[in-house]
Design a protein around this motif. Structure first.
Motif, PDB file in Angstrom:
ATOM      1  N   LYS A  67      -3.038  -7.888  -1.715  1.00 45.00           N
ATOM      2  CA  LYS A  67      -2.435  -7.727  -3.046  1.00 45.00           C
ATOM      3  C   LYS A  67      -1.183  -6.862  -2.973  1.00 45.00           C
ATOM      4  N   ASN A  68      -1.263  -5.753  -2.250  1.00 47.80           N
ATOM      5  CA  ASN A  68      -0.109  -4.861  -2.146  1.00 47.80           C
ATOM      6  C   ASN A  68       1.065  -5.537  -1.436  1.00 47.80           C
ATOM      7  N   LEU A  69       0.771  -6.301  -0.401  1.00 48.34           N
ATOM      8  CA  LEU A  69       1.829  -7.016   0.309  1.00 48.34           C
ATOM      9  C   LEU A  69       2.448  -8.103  -0.571  1.00 48.34           C
ATOM     10  N   PHE A  70       1.597  -8.858  -1.268  1.00 48.29           N
ATOM     11  CA  PHE A  70       2.105  -9.940  -2.113  1.00 48.29           C
ATOM     12  C   PHE A  70       2.919  -9.376  -3.285  1.00 48.29           C
ATOM     13  N   ASP A  71       2.449  -8.308  -3.891  1.00 43.05           N
ATOM     14  CA  ASP A  71       3.199  -7.693  -4.989  1.00 43.05           C
ATOM     15  C   ASP A  71       4.566  -7.214  -4.512  1.00 43.05           C
ATOM     16  N   TRP A  72       4.601  -6.684  -3.290  1.00 45.09           N
ATOM     17  CA  TRP A  72       5.881  -6.247  -2.716  1.00 45.09           C
ATOM     18  C   TRP A  72       6.790  -7.457  -2.489  1.00 45.09           C
ATOM     19  N   ALA A  73       6.215  -8.555  -2.005  1.00 46.48           N
ATOM     20  CA  ALA A  73       6.999  -9.784  -1.798  1.00 46.48           C
ATOM     21  C   ALA A  73       7.560 -10.321  -3.117  1.00 46.48           C
ATOM     22  N   ILE A 115       3.299 -13.629   5.178  1.00 53.17           N
ATOM     23  CA  ILE A 115       3.655 -12.204   5.177  1.00 53.17           C
ATOM     24  C   ILE A 115       2.912 -11.544   6.334  1.00 53.17           C
ATOM     25  N   LEU A 116       3.618 -10.696   7.065  1.00 49.70           N
ATOM     26  CA  LEU A 116       3.035 -10.055   8.245  1.00 49.70           C
ATOM     27  C   LEU A 116       3.260  -8.547   8.206  1.00 49.70           C
ATOM     28  N   THR A 117       2.231  -7.788   8.560  1.00 47.54           N
ATOM     29  CA  THR A 117       2.385  -6.366   8.823  1.00 47.54           C
ATOM     30  C   THR A 117       1.447  -5.991   9.965  1.00 47.54           C
ATOM     31  N   MET A 118       1.542  -4.743  10.425  1.00 52.04           N
ATOM     32  CA  MET A 118       0.700  -4.272  11.515  1.00 52.04           C
ATOM     33  C   MET A 118      -0.388  -3.366  10.952  1.00 52.04           C
ATOM     34  N   VAL A 119      -1.569  -3.410  11.552  1.00 51.76           N
ATOM     35  CA  VAL A 119      -2.695  -2.588  11.112  1.00 51.76           C
ATOM     36  C   VAL A 119      -3.450  -2.064  12.332  1.00 51.76           C
ATOM     37  N   SER A 155       7.257   7.054   9.600  1.00 47.39           N
ATOM     38  CA  SER A 155       6.462   6.202   8.708  1.00 47.39           C
ATOM     39  C   SER A 155       5.369   5.469   9.471  1.00 47.39           C
ATOM     40  N   MET A 156       5.663   5.021  10.709  1.00 48.13           N
ATOM     41  CA  MET A 156       4.645   4.332  11.502  1.00 48.13           C
ATOM     42  C   MET A 156       3.583   5.304  12.010  1.00 48.13           C
ATOM     43  N   ASP A 157       4.018   6.479  12.447  1.00 53.65           N
ATOM     44  CA  ASP A 157       3.046   7.485  12.903  1.00 53.65           C
ATOM     45  C   ASP A 157       2.122   7.903  11.750  1.00 53.65           C
ATOM     46  N   ASP A 158       2.720   8.148  10.579  1.00 52.89           N
ATOM     47  CA  ASP A 158       1.925   8.553   9.412  1.00 52.89           C
ATOM     48  C   ASP A 158       0.947   7.458   9.005  1.00 52.89           C
ATOM     49  N   TYR A 159       1.422   6.225   9.032  1.00 48.85           N
ATOM     50  CA  TYR A 159       0.601   5.080   8.624  1.00 48.85           C
ATOM     51  C   TYR A 159      -0.597   4.892   9.544  1.00 48.85           C
ATOM     52  N   PHE A 160      -0.347   4.917  10.850  1.00 49.26           N
ATOM     53  CA  PHE A 160      -1.435   4.689  11.798  1.00 49.26           C
ATOM     54  C   PHE A 160      -2.373   5.893  11.921  1.00 49.26           C
ATOM     55  N   LYS A 209      -9.183   4.649   6.943  1.00 49.57           N
ATOM     56  CA  LYS A 209      -9.393   3.270   6.475  1.00 49.57           C
ATOM     57  C   LYS A 209      -9.112   3.104   4.979  1.00 49.57           C
ATOM     58  N   ASP A 210      -9.568   4.023   4.159  1.00 46.56           N
ATOM     59  CA  ASP A 210      -9.454   3.859   2.711  1.00 46.56           C
ATOM     60  C   ASP A 210      -8.040   4.105   2.191  1.00 46.56           C
ATOM     61  N   GLU A 211      -7.259   4.900   2.920  1.00 46.16           N
ATOM     62  CA  GLU A 211      -5.901   5.215   2.467  1.00 46.16           C
ATOM     63  C   GLU A 211      -4.884   4.155   2.875  1.00 46.16           C
ATOM     64  N   ALA A 212      -5.175   3.415   3.937  1.00 48.63           N
ATOM     65  CA  ALA A 212      -4.184   2.515   4.541  1.00 48.63           C
ATOM     66  C   ALA A 212      -3.647   1.430   3.602  1.00 48.63           C
ATOM     67  N   PRO A 213      -4.481   0.716   2.848  1.00 44.45           N
ATOM     68  CA  PRO A 213      -3.957  -0.406   2.048  1.00 44.45           C
ATOM     69  C   PRO A 213      -2.869  -0.023   1.051  1.00 44.45           C
ATOM     70  N   ASP A 214      -2.887   1.207   0.547  1.00 49.60           N
ATOM     71  CA  ASP A 214      -1.918   1.628  -0.461  1.00 49.60           C
ATOM     72  C   ASP A 214      -0.698   2.317   0.133  1.00 49.60           C
ATOM     73  N   ASN A 215      -0.597   2.323   1.458  1.00 45.68           N
ATOM     74  CA  ASN A 215       0.505   3.054   2.101  1.00 45.68           C
ATOM     75  C   ASN A 215       1.168   2.240   3.215  1.00 45.68           C
ATOM     76  N   ILE A 216       1.297   0.937   3.013  1.00 44.40           N
ATOM     77  CA  ILE A 216       1.919   0.064   4.018  1.00 44.40           C
ATOM     78  C   ILE A 216       3.419   0.355   4.072  1.00 44.40           C
TER      79      ILE A 216
END
Length: 613
Positions: A488-494, A455-459, A412-417, A421-428
């Motif tokens: 928004k995606n992070l907050f909705d998940w929270a 809320i924290l994630t890596m980018v 999941s981390m390899d796929d994410y990184f 740029k445009d795909e990343a926000p919807d695939n955290i």
């Protein structure tokens, strides 16, 4: 004759070693620790300590040490050196001291930036004793609920919750209850945790003894005969965990405290240490994270030093003999020189070597060799949310939540990184939720009727790089819209964890890697500084990556010396101070620990005696 020479050499070696270990006065003492004073709630008085602006007239005369950066590593090194009799000046480019330990207040909400919880500060622990020494007993900690972390794997109907408890025996026992078919795997992992915790000081020792001795011990195999910790440090987490269990959920739990590196590329020793860190309890500073900088700075000031903010260092001064002798500080359109015989950099190895050293020094082979040992870390992305209401009304708790979309962290981390740029926000794939207002018991006094969440994630830095030349808060609509997609995606998940917060949101702020670069000086927005990959923790790399640098009188402190996090950066500060003083201050701390344990035993014996009377 030869026997006499050998005997003389042996006497000199033993005498020199004894002097190095014990011959210098300790900077630490039990007498310097006093009962905590009443908490200072007056923000103006606090600002005089943590927000004192730079001007040349505030620089102490006859400086011994300049520290660049006021993160916990720099402040620890500064306070330790100050207590050893050095006059120290800490320079901070931001308008508030503390680095990742600072907090910021906006619209009546107070947010922690980098300190979310800390372990191993129970009574008479080495870390607690270190904090007590550098704050002279003024920093207090609140122990959090025994259930300090929840790990959530999967989404929707596939979601599984696992809970982590603190406690010398409770942590393992509770995990065994949740994974009854993996008893052997859990027993083995906890044994690894024990070895890692008890023997990590061997790795620190590699950084303090002469480098040639460290490398001799490692290359000859002698070190491996002494302890398995040297091989563990260079063993990949996934590689080892795969030998323990095929249960993918349990594998996540063994590596859930993520810092931007997939388990396959991280050290099993570091991952085991991070879990062990909270075994004796999770804590939070009473009064908030800014209490740390507030009290350490007062220690530095007590011994004649100072900490000044809005003091961006533009260059480290190096003389014709190749020795550092001070810094240049930007003040408006001017560059002012401040001189000292020792310079400590707490702003990361990349910033130090690639930006602050003169160009002709940067290109030297020995400097490039040190740089090549490290890689840039992943950027951090944070969402700060403020709510009207009490924690009871909002259903908020002090327990942290670690959320994972699936149980294959490596993929999941390899796929994410690898995403654009445009795909990343919807695939955290993962995120961390912390509620500082529920951790600090005094938050209700300072900010009644308000709660906050981080809320924290890596980018990837590259996703934001096109806006790197824009100004903070003036980066344009495209930048704002892009970062808010993540938010928004992070907050909705929270909100799936805390459903009551959605309609109570009244404030939200977002920090991207560019924000972290501006306020924290974090290279490429990496709050954990250089990447904590497997190559970095190979034993020989550990021995070579030390506080001393190829530039005489220039030293490195903080996360790049030892490891990530508040505790890791603090140890980086202690290692740095030990190197500058040519004296291992850990020995002093261990002596204090022994005295404190004896004192505690006497107190318990006297208490038992009174009960019998």
């Amino acid at each position: 004759m030869w026997l006499l020479v050998l005997l003389l050499w042996l006497v000199m070696w033993v005498g020199g070693t004894y002097w190095y270990l014990f011959g210098k006065k300790s900077p630490f003492s039990l007498e310097s620790v006093r009962p905590p004073a009443p908490r200072e709630f007056d923000q103006k008085k606090r600002d005089k300590v943590i927000k004192q602006g730079f001007s040349i007239d505030k620089v102490p005369q006859d400086l011994d040490v300049i520290v660049i950066g006021s993160g916990i590593g720099g402040l620890t090194a500064g306070a330790t050196l100050a207590k050893a009799g050095k006059k120290v000046l800490v320079l901070e480019q931001h308008d508030q001291a503390g680095g990742c330990c600072h907090t910021y207040i906006e619209k009546g909400f107070e947010f922690d930036v980098g300190l979310h919880y800390i372990g191993q500060v129970h009574e008479n622990s080495l870390l607690r004793i270190a904090f007590d020494q550098i704050t002279e007993g003024q920093l207090e900690f609140q122990e959090l609920n025994q259930h300090f972390d929840t790990i959530q794997i999967g989404t929707g109907s596939e979601k599984r919750d696992y809970t982590i408890l603190s406690g010398k025996t409770e942590m393992k026992a509770h995990l065994l209850k949740q994974f009854p078919n993996d008893t052997k795997a859990i027993e083995t992992f906890f044994n690894l945790m024990k070895i890692s915790a008890k023997k990590t000081h061997y790795l620190a020792t590699l950084k303090l003894i002469p480098q040639w001795v460290s490398l001799l011990l490692l290359k000859s195999g002698i070190a491996d005969l002494v302890s398995p910790v040297f091989k563990l440090s260079g063993t990949g987490a996934t590689k080892l965990v795969n030998t323990l269990t095929s249960n993918k959920d349990l594998q996540v739990i063994f590596s859930y405290l993520f810092y931007g590196v997939p388990p396959k590329d991280s050290s099993i020793l570091i991952n085991a240490l991070l879990v062990h860190h909270y075994k004796r309890g999770a804590y939070y500073p009473k009064g908030g994270a800014s209490e740390i900088a507030f009290h350490i700075i007062r220690t530095i000031q007590k011994y004649g030093g100072n900490c000044l903010v809005r003091a961006p260092v533009s260059q480290i001064l190096v003389n014709d003999q190749g020795a550092a002798y001070g810094v240049k500080v930007r003040k408006g359109q001017e560059e002012l020189e401040v001189h000292a015989p020792v310079v400590v950099s707490n702003c990361g190895i990349f910033t130090t070597f690639q930006k602050l050293l003169p160009p002709e020094i940067q290109v030297k082979d020995n400097v490039q060799e040190r740089l090549n040992m490290m890689k840039h870390g992943r950027g951090s992305f944070l969402v700060f949310s403020g709510f009207e209401g009490t924690e009871e009304e909002l259903g908020l708790v002090s327990t942290n939540f670690w959320l994972f979309k699936n149980n294959d962290m490596d993929k999941s981390m390899d796929d994410y990184f690898a995403l654009g740029k445009d795909e990343a926000p919807d695939n955290i794939p993962m995120m961390f939720i912390t509620v500082p207002s529920s951790k600090d018991p005094e938050s209700k006094l300072r900010h009644p009727g308000k709660c906050c969440m981080t809320i924290l994630t890596m980018v990837k830095y590259e996703w934001f790089e096109e806006w790197k030349d824009t100004s903070v808060r003036k980066r344009g609509d495209e930048y704002y819209d892009y970062k808010m997609k993540f938010a928004k995606n992070l907050f909705d998940w929270a909100c799936t964890v805390f459903p009551n917060i959605k309609d109570k949101l009244v404030f939200q702020d977002v920090a991207t890697p560019l924000t972290n670069m501006h306020y924290l000086g974090a290279q490429r927005g990496a709050m954990y500084s250089a990447e904590h990959n497997l190559e970095r923790f190979q034993a020989e790399a550990v021995a070579r990556n030390r506080s001393s640098t190829p530039i005489k009188n220039l030293y490195i402190s903080g996360q790049d010396v030892f490891s990530c996090g508040i505790a890791g950066a603090l140890h980086g500060g202690l290692l740095c101070a030990s190197t500058v003083l040519d004296h291992i201050v850990y020995i002093d701390l261990l002596f204090l620990k022994k005295k404190l344990k004896k004192r505690k035993a006497r107190e318990l014996a006297e208490l038992a005696k009174k009960k019998l009377q």
